[in-house]
Design a protein around this motif. Structure first.
Motif, short mmCIF file in Angstrom:
data_model
loop_
_atom_site.label_atom_id
_atom_site.label_comp_id
_atom_site.label_asym_id
_atom_site.label_seq_id
_atom_site.Cartn_x
_atom_site.Cartn_y
_atom_site.Cartn_z
N ASN A 248 19.01 45.37 -6.30
CA ASN A 248 19.93 44.26 -6.50
C ASN A 248 19.24 42.91 -6.28
OD1 ASN A 248 22.77 45.56 -6.83
ND2 ASN A 248 21.85 46.66 -5.14
N ALA A 249 18.26 42.87 -5.40
CA ALA A 249 17.54 41.62 -5.17
C ALA A 249 16.63 41.27 -6.34
CB ALA A 249 16.73 41.72 -3.88
N LEU A 250 16.27 42.25 -7.16
CA LEU A 250 15.37 42.01 -8.28
C LEU A 250 16.03 41.29 -9.44
CD1 LEU A 250 13.32 45.33 -8.52
CD2 LEU A 250 12.50 43.09 -7.81
N LEU A 251 17.36 41.27 -9.49
CA LEU A 251 18.05 40.68 -10.63
C LEU A 251 17.67 39.22 -10.88
CD1 LEU A 251 20.01 41.16 -12.90
CD2 LEU A 251 21.89 40.60 -11.36
N PRO A 252 17.69 38.33 -9.86
CA PRO A 252 17.25 36.96 -10.13
C PRO A 252 15.77 36.86 -10.48
CG PRO A 252 18.53 37.08 -8.10
CD PRO A 252 18.19 38.48 -8.48
N ILE A 253 14.96 37.81 -10.00
CA ILE A 253 13.53 37.77 -10.25
C ILE A 253 13.22 38.05 -11.72
CG2 ILE A 253 11.30 38.68 -9.50
CD1 ILE A 253 12.88 37.16 -7.38
#
Length: 328
Positions: A248-253
């Motif tokens: 879920n943290a990878l989405l903005p990346i």
């Protein structure tokens, strides 16, 4: 999904054409005459006029643009003024080298940046977090071309001559002089050895930005209720971080893939020139210095198309990272 891709591609065509048109006009408004760079000193006015006619520069700018547009629609990007070769052939020879360098830098930057950002978030306000923040800020503030020069001095020239280190990296080119006599595996390792310094020069600056984004995104995710619930169930810290929070943290990346493509190509222009890397960036610099209009416009057209395609791929990756997103 298919309709979305077709709609984006239809919108990308005028965008790429508009960028190429802007470059077409700007290079012709820039000071300098490509004819005077090619004729010998003391050439007669008749020779100069004939050369200008041969290059198609005797026509008004709207006529030159109409001819260029008609040729481009047929897939003909013209002939290089300086190299006297079709622009498409020159691009096909040099663009793969730029893609190798940019792809290696992008992969390294994301792998290291995601890992460092995750460590910083998990160990927020620790000594490691503070040290990594200082190191990242140092690399983030460094221009890539200056960093490239420093890497050449430290990891190549000084390491080989002044300090006599056992390990040093080549400072120019993409293969050794005796690469043709090497085995296929040896030639591959030699190519990787030459790729180290240019890749680091491009990747280190990107890594710093990606790590900062990743740290912020991970900190936001690990404070969510579902992460607390996973922790309360007794799952290990690594399972909570890598199975529940990381994806879920990878989405903005994922957004950075498209945003960093213009930086990669603009940075490759300087990095390739510093390391004498035979890529499209170095070719465009030499073409601009020699007022090689067809090559500058053709190379810019290819770069614009790749950047637009990269942004489309970044949008499609959202659906891979987050199943809730659909392009219907």
């Amino acid at each position: 999904m298919r309709k979305y891709v077709l709609r984006r591609l239809a919108g990308a065509i005028p965008l790429v054409l508009g960028i190429a048109t802007l470059v077409f006009v700007l290079v012709r408004l820039a000071p300098g005459d490509p004819v005077m760079l090619q004729v010998p000193p003391g050439a007669s006015p008749d020779v100069i006029d004939q050369m200008r006619t041969n290059l198609g520069l005797d026509q008004p700018l709207p006529v030159q643009y109409a001819r260029w547009l008609a040729r481009t629609a047929r897939g003909d990007l013209g002939v290089s003024f300086r190299l006297n070769r079709p622009v498409r052939d020159i691009i096909h020879d040099t663009l793969p080298n730029t893609l190798i360098l940019s792809g290696a830098a992008l992969a390294l930057a994301f792998l290291v940046g995601i890992a460092v950002g995750t460590v910083q978030a998990v160990r927020q306000y620790s000594v490691m977090d503070s040290v990594l923040s200082v190191v990242l800020l140092f690399f983030y503030s460094m221009p890539s071309f200056w960093l490239a020069l420093m890497l050449v001095l430290v990891m190549s020239l000084f390491a080989r001559n002044a300090w006599d280190w056992p390990i040093w990296f080549p400072a120019s080119g993409m293969r050794s002089v005796d690469a043709s006599s090497m085995t296929p595996f040896g030639a591959f390792l030699d190519r990787l050895w030459h790729l180290v310094l240019p890749t680091l020069s491009l990747a280190l600056v990107l890594t710093a930005g990606i790590a900062r984004y990743m740290r912020t995104s991970m900190l936001e995710v690990i404070r969510q209720d579902y992460v607390r619930t996973a922790t309360a169930k007794g799952l290990s810290r690594s399972a909570v971080v890598f199975k529940h929070a990381l994806r879920n943290a990878l989405l903005p990346i994922v957004t950075l893939v498209g945003l960093y493509m213009p930086y990669l190509f603009s940075g490759a222009v300087f990095i390739e020139y510093v390391f004498a890397w035979p890529g499209m960036g170095r070719t465009l610099v030499e073409a601009a210095l020699n007022r090689d209009y067809p090559l500058v416009v053709g190379g810019s057209l290819y770069f614009a198309a790749i950047v637009v395609a990269a942004n489309l791929v970044a949008d499609l990756l959202y659906a891979v990272v987050d199943p809730r997103i659909r392009y219907d």
